[in-house]
Scaffold this active site. Structure first.
Site, short mmCIF file in Angstrom:
data_model
loop_
_atom_site.label_atom_id
_atom_site.label_comp_id
_atom_site.label_asym_id
_atom_site.label_seq_id
_atom_site.Cartn_x
_atom_site.Cartn_y
_atom_site.Cartn_z
N ASP A 1 7.75 -22.28 22.36
CA ASP A 1 7.43 -21.12 23.19
C ASP A 1 8.59 -20.92 24.18
O ASP A 1 9.22 -21.89 24.60
CB ASP A 1 6.13 -21.38 23.95
CG ASP A 1 5.63 -20.17 24.74
OD1 ASP A 1 4.73 -19.47 24.24
OD2 ASP A 1 6.16 -19.92 25.85
N HIS B 1 0.58 -24.21 29.51
CA HIS B 1 0.80 -24.29 30.96
C HIS B 1 -0.40 -24.91 31.69
O HIS B 1 -0.31 -25.17 32.90
CB HIS B 1 1.03 -22.90 31.57
CG HIS B 1 2.25 -22.20 31.08
ND1 HIS B 1 3.51 -22.78 31.13
CD2 HIS B 1 2.44 -20.98 30.53
CE1 HIS B 1 4.40 -21.92 30.63
NE2 HIS B 1 3.78 -20.83 30.26
N ASP C 1 7.28 -15.73 21.94
CA ASP C 1 7.85 -14.90 23.00
C ASP C 1 9.35 -15.14 23.21
O ASP C 1 9.94 -14.52 24.10
CB ASP C 1 7.07 -15.08 24.31
CG ASP C 1 6.65 -16.51 24.58
OD1 ASP C 1 7.11 -17.41 23.86
OD2 ASP C 1 5.85 -16.73 25.52
N HIS D 1 8.64 -20.30 27.21
CA HIS D 1 8.41 -20.89 28.52
C HIS D 1 8.28 -22.41 28.41
O HIS D 1 7.77 -22.92 27.41
CB HIS D 1 7.12 -20.32 29.13
CG HIS D 1 7.12 -18.83 29.26
ND1 HIS D 1 6.52 -18.00 28.33
CD2 HIS D 1 7.67 -18.02 30.19
CE1 HIS D 1 6.69 -16.73 28.69
NE2 HIS D 1 7.40 -16.71 29.83
ZN ZN Z 1 5.32 -18.30 26.64
#
Ligand code: ZN
Length: 285
Positions: free
Chosen positions: A145, A108, A227, A147
């Site tokens: 991931d 991120h 995750d 996200h």
């Molecule tokens: Zn993540």
């Protein structure tokens, strides 16, 4: 596949006393579980500055007390050392075709700022160093991931030497990566909450593998977050250890050179077993 890490990331950049999910134990448990790892040197400042603005790098390097850089990202005086080690381990993993076990995570982190637990784009720094040091021209990044890897996307947007492929829960944090957000070298694959192993593997077959094969990378880097696991406390997917193993196997077949870097994964009971499953997948090819 060699594991690359450094013990210091298990105590630097302490988050556990703030009950933050991205805490030292994540790495301590992995190092306990796997035992021997190959140590790496911290990334050099100029290597980090290939993907981040120097004013942001200076901010992290000069922190004298704890402060929040965004709503989720707490930093302090030892963050610089931890973040340089994380990026340095990612670089070493590319050299060795290894798996970098690191924290803080990276995908991120934007060119000009920290975001979502991430300080520096570890995978991005390693991709650039691989291009520079190993004569690699074409790099593909597969980010599984849960996200969207918005930081990695922002760093390489418009760069036709790097293909970025992200499979993520959507709509979800950080809000980017939705339908229609891709371009020639950005492939965003938003999946609805509750997606399972079969959904991910179908997406690999239909979208990820054709895109990566068309691009013909010399290096494939995996942003390996865990995750999306069914028992992860931060997200809503239903991937199992078998799913991560199968994705890793498929990644290992897609390029002559493959390396992986840990991103998220916040269930301390399951994380070591999931990394082990992915390792089995990478090593099965
Ligand atoms: Zn993540």
């Amino acid at each position: 596949m060699e594991l690359v890490s450094h013990q210091a990331m298990a105590w630097l950049h302490p988050m556990s006393r703030h009950e933050h999910p991205e805490r030292e134990d994540r790495l301590a448990l992995l190092l306990d579980h796997f035992g021997d790892v190959v140590p790496a040197d911290p990334a050099e400042r100029q290597q980090i500055e290939r993907v981040h603005d120097s004013s942001y790098v200076e901010l992290v390097a000069s922190l004298e007390e704890e402060r929040w850089l965004d709503a989720d990202t707490l930093v302090g005086p030892t963050t610089w050392e931890a973040a340089c080690l994380a990026a340095g381990c990612a670089i070493e993993a590319v050299r060795r075709g290894g798996f970098a076990l690191v924290r803080p995570p990276g995908h991120h982190a934007l060119p000009q700022r920290a975001m979502g637990f991430c300080i520096f784009g570890n995978v991005a720094v390693a991709a650039r160093q691989g291009q520079r040091e190993l004569g690699i021209q074409r790099v593909a990044i597969v980010d599984w991931d849960v996200h969207h890897g918005n930081g990695t996307e922002a760093i390489f947007r418009g760069d036709d030497s790097v293909l970025f492929v992200s499979i993520h829960e959507w709509p979800f944090y950080p809000g980017t990566g939705g339908p229609g957000s891709g371009d020639a070298t950005t492939v965003n694959i938003p999946l609805s909450a509750g997606s399972e192993d079969d959904d991910y593997l179908r997406i690999f077959e239909r979208v990820v593998e054709p895109a990566v094969r068309d691009f013909a990378p010399e290096l494939l880097l995996v942003s390996a977050g865990f995750d999306a696991h069914v028992d992860d406390p931060l997200a809503d997917m239903r991937v199992t250890a078998d799913g991560f193993r199968a994705m890793a196997t498929r990644c290992a077949r897609m390029a002559p050179r493959v390396a992986a870097v840990l991103e998220g994964g916040y269930n301390l009971d399951t994380l070591p077993g999931l990394v082990e499953a992915a390792l089995e997948g990478f090593e099965s090819v």
